[in-house]
Design an enzyme around this catalytic site. Structure first.
Site, mmCIF file in Angstrom:
data_model
loop_
_atom_site.group_PDB
_atom_site.id
_atom_site.type_symbol
_atom_site.label_atom_id
_atom_site.label_comp_id
_atom_site.label_asym_id
_atom_site.label_seq_id
_atom_site.Cartn_x
_atom_site.Cartn_y
_atom_site.Cartn_z
ATOM 1 N N LYS A 173 0.818 -1.054 0.116
ATOM 2 C CA LYS A 173 -0.106 -0.091 -0.064
ATOM 3 C C LYS A 173 1.083 1.320 0.218
ATOM 4 C CE LYS A 173 -1.993 3.075 2.827
ATOM 5 N NZ LYS A 173 -1.836 4.258 1.770
ATOM 6 N N GLU A 248 9.447 2.290 10.948
ATOM 7 C CA GLU A 248 10.310 3.356 10.802
ATOM 8 C C GLU A 248 9.488 4.784 10.930
ATOM 9 O OE1 GLU A 248 13.443 3.426 11.125
ATOM 10 O OE2 GLU A 248 13.843 1.285 10.947
ATOM 11 N N CYS A 282 13.184 12.016 6.895
ATOM 12 C CA CYS A 282 13.195 11.397 7.992
ATOM 13 C C CYS A 282 14.565 11.686 8.807
ATOM 14 C CB CYS A 282 12.750 10.087 8.261
ATOM 15 S SG CYS A 282 13.758 8.991 7.182
ATOM 16 N N GLU A 381 8.735 17.059 15.180
ATOM 17 C CA GLU A 381 9.363 16.912 13.821
ATOM 18 C C GLU A 381 8.329 17.853 12.726
ATOM 19 O OE1 GLU A 381 8.242 13.345 11.531
ATOM 20 O OE2 GLU A 381 10.453 13.169 10.712
#
Ligand code: NAD
Length: 479
Positions: A173, A248, A282, A381
């Site tokens: 996906k 992750e 990231c 973040e």
């Protein structure tokens, strides 16, 4: 009517009444295509197809696995310019970055084509006389692969290639925002010689397609890359039904610059780490922790260097930084820039919307100084081209600040001192440490992953990928 890019379920291309319109963030008038959004019933059919195909693929020979993965690698590499262009068009990273990421995807498939030929077990003497002990790795069965939008070809590649290499059936996906590269990989895989149903593409929303994968008792393992919030949800859903999972997630990666650093190297590492790929990595360096003796020179050189950055259409020659991926991410970046100012940090460069020839989400990379590590802009973040400089009095304080975060993906230092470089490598609380290199930018044949809130479960990539995509069996035989 525009052609619909369909889902691949049990070897058939299945259209859907519901579609995602894939827009170019450099030019929102440019519609890349309409991509089928799978329904929960489509996902159930894909899972049934994977279930039927999984035992056969688990018994496939190393040669069959190698040949399929090699074919995928060959086609990706042969079409790197075209696929790299699609990637830049749908995600907004520059053409050079898009082609680079596509080459990486091809290399990853080639690496795992080789690994398929090297699958090995272990045989050792038993502690009991006359008994043999052997340890082998077996596939997990059906693996669900859920990926984010920011590396639309490399992340799918580094999950799909090992899943197939180690004999699993796959439900893939891609992120709803960037289905183009995911569809292109599926199209290539559909010509690789894999038996029908071994690989299935189910595009669409996380709340429908992702959820159906998470809830199915037939999906044995889920590998996820994305935000912390979704990661927590994936973990809870997998624990509830005892499925194996790997996460992750985000980062708030520090780049330490010491007094003895080569200023040019430090500025290049910071500009690359903080702003390239529009800061949407990231592993981006969003915290620049700079010691007193070099602080002012670093800030001056950094702001000067930023004046030379060209922010424009991702596909234009000469563009260094493309647009932000969409309106939602753009708003988030701008909100954090406001928050930083309200918190008392000083915006010394960028941060404003830019107008270009086409309607797109162009944002001037933003640099804050006078930031503290307690501010929200230093703890959360942002996932955009926004970085803050945090002043430290010496190495010890810089290291403490670098480690003072809920995340632990990548951590960098710029120094000419072997003593500090060595100490930092040993003491940085991160899965990956960079010395005189940007925090982003990694090899594909070695483990990738983080600590603390950034990752959960076994490492991805390289030979370490076997930990997640296989399960170990220990067999005893009385000889
Ligand atoms: P996201 O969490 O919004 O989405 C990731 C994927 O999860 C998408 O495919 C999404 O459709 C799916 N999803 C959403 N809701 C779901 C649900 N309820 N059930 C199952 N699946 C669901 O993340 P994003 O915005 O696409 O990506 C950005 C994030 O990814 C950032 O936080 C970034 O740091 C992280 N990221 C991490 C790494 C890494 O390796 N550590 C690499 C790249 C990106």
């Amino acid at each position: 009517m525009a052609k619909q890019f369909a889902n691949l379920i049990g070897g058939d291309w299945i259209e859907s009444p519901d579609v995602t319109r894939n827009l170019n963030p450099s030019n929102t008038n440019d519609v890349i295509g309409e991509y089928a959004r799978a329904s929960a019933a489509d996902v159930a059919r894909a899972i049934a197809a994977a279930k039927a195909a999984a035992p056969g693929w688990a018994r496939s020979t190393p040669q069959e696995r190698h040949d399929a993965l090699r074919k995928v690698s060959d086609e990706i590499l042969a079409r790197k310019d075209e696929l790299g262009r699609l990637l830049s068009r749908e995600e907004g990273k520059t053409l050079a970055e898009g082609i680079g990421e596509t080459i990486r995807a091809g290399q990853i498939f080639a690496f795992f084509a080789g690994e398929a030929l090297r699958l090995a077990g272990e045989k050792i003497a038993s502690v009991r006389p006359g008994v043999d002990v052997e340890m082998t790795r077996e596939p997990m069965g059906i693996v669900g692969i859920i990926t984010p939008w920011n590396f639309p070809i490399a992340i799918p590649a580094w999950k799909i290639a090992p899943a197939l290499c180690y004999g699993n059936a796959v439900l893939f996906k891609p992120a709803d925002l960037v289905p183009g590269c995911g569809w292109a990989i599926a199209d290539i895989i559909s010509r690789s010689g894999l038996p029908k149903g071994v690989f299935n593409l189910v595009m669409g929303r996380g709340s429908v397609v992702g959820e159906a994968i998470l809830q199915s008792p037939d999906v044995n393992a889920v590998t996820f890359t994305g935000s912390v919030a979704t990661g927590r949800h994936v973990a809870a859903a997998c624990v509830a039904r005892m499925a194996k999972f790997q996460l992750e997630m985000g980062g708030k990666n520090p780049m330490v610059v010491l007094d003895d650093a080569d200023l040019k190297v430090a500025v290049e590492c910071a500009v690359n780490g903080a702003f390239f790929s529009t800061g949407q990595r990231c592993t981006a360096s969003s915290r620049l922790i700079v010691t007193d003796g070099i602080h002012d020179r670093f800030v001056a050189a950094m702001t000067e260097r930023m004046k030379g950055l060209v922010i424009d259409d991702a596909l234009k020659a000469g563009t260094h930084i493309g647009p932000v991926v969409d309106q939602g991410q753009f708003d988030q970046d701008v909100d954090y820039i406001k928050i930083g100012t309200q918190e008392g940090a000083r915006l010394v460069a960028g941060g404003q919307r830019l107008n270009r020839d086409t309607p797109g989400f162009y944002l001037a990379p933003a640099l804050f100084t006078e930031a503290t590590n307690a501010m929200r802009i230093s703890r959360e973040e942002i996932f955009g081209p926004v970085a803050s400089v945090i002043r430290a009095k010496d190495y010890d304080e810089a290291l403490a600040l670098a480690n003072d975060t809920n995340f632990g993906l990548s951590s960098g230092i710029c120094t000419t001192s072997l003593k500090y470089a060595t100490h930092f490598k040993r003491n940085a609380e991160a899965g990956m440490v960079m010395v005189n290199l940007p925090t982003a930018g990694v090899d594909y044949h070695v483990p990738f992953g983080g600590r603390k809130g950034s990752s959960y479960g076994p490492r991805e990539q390289g030979r370490y990928a076997a930990e997640f995509f296989t399960q170990v069996k220990t067999a005893y035989t009385l000889a």
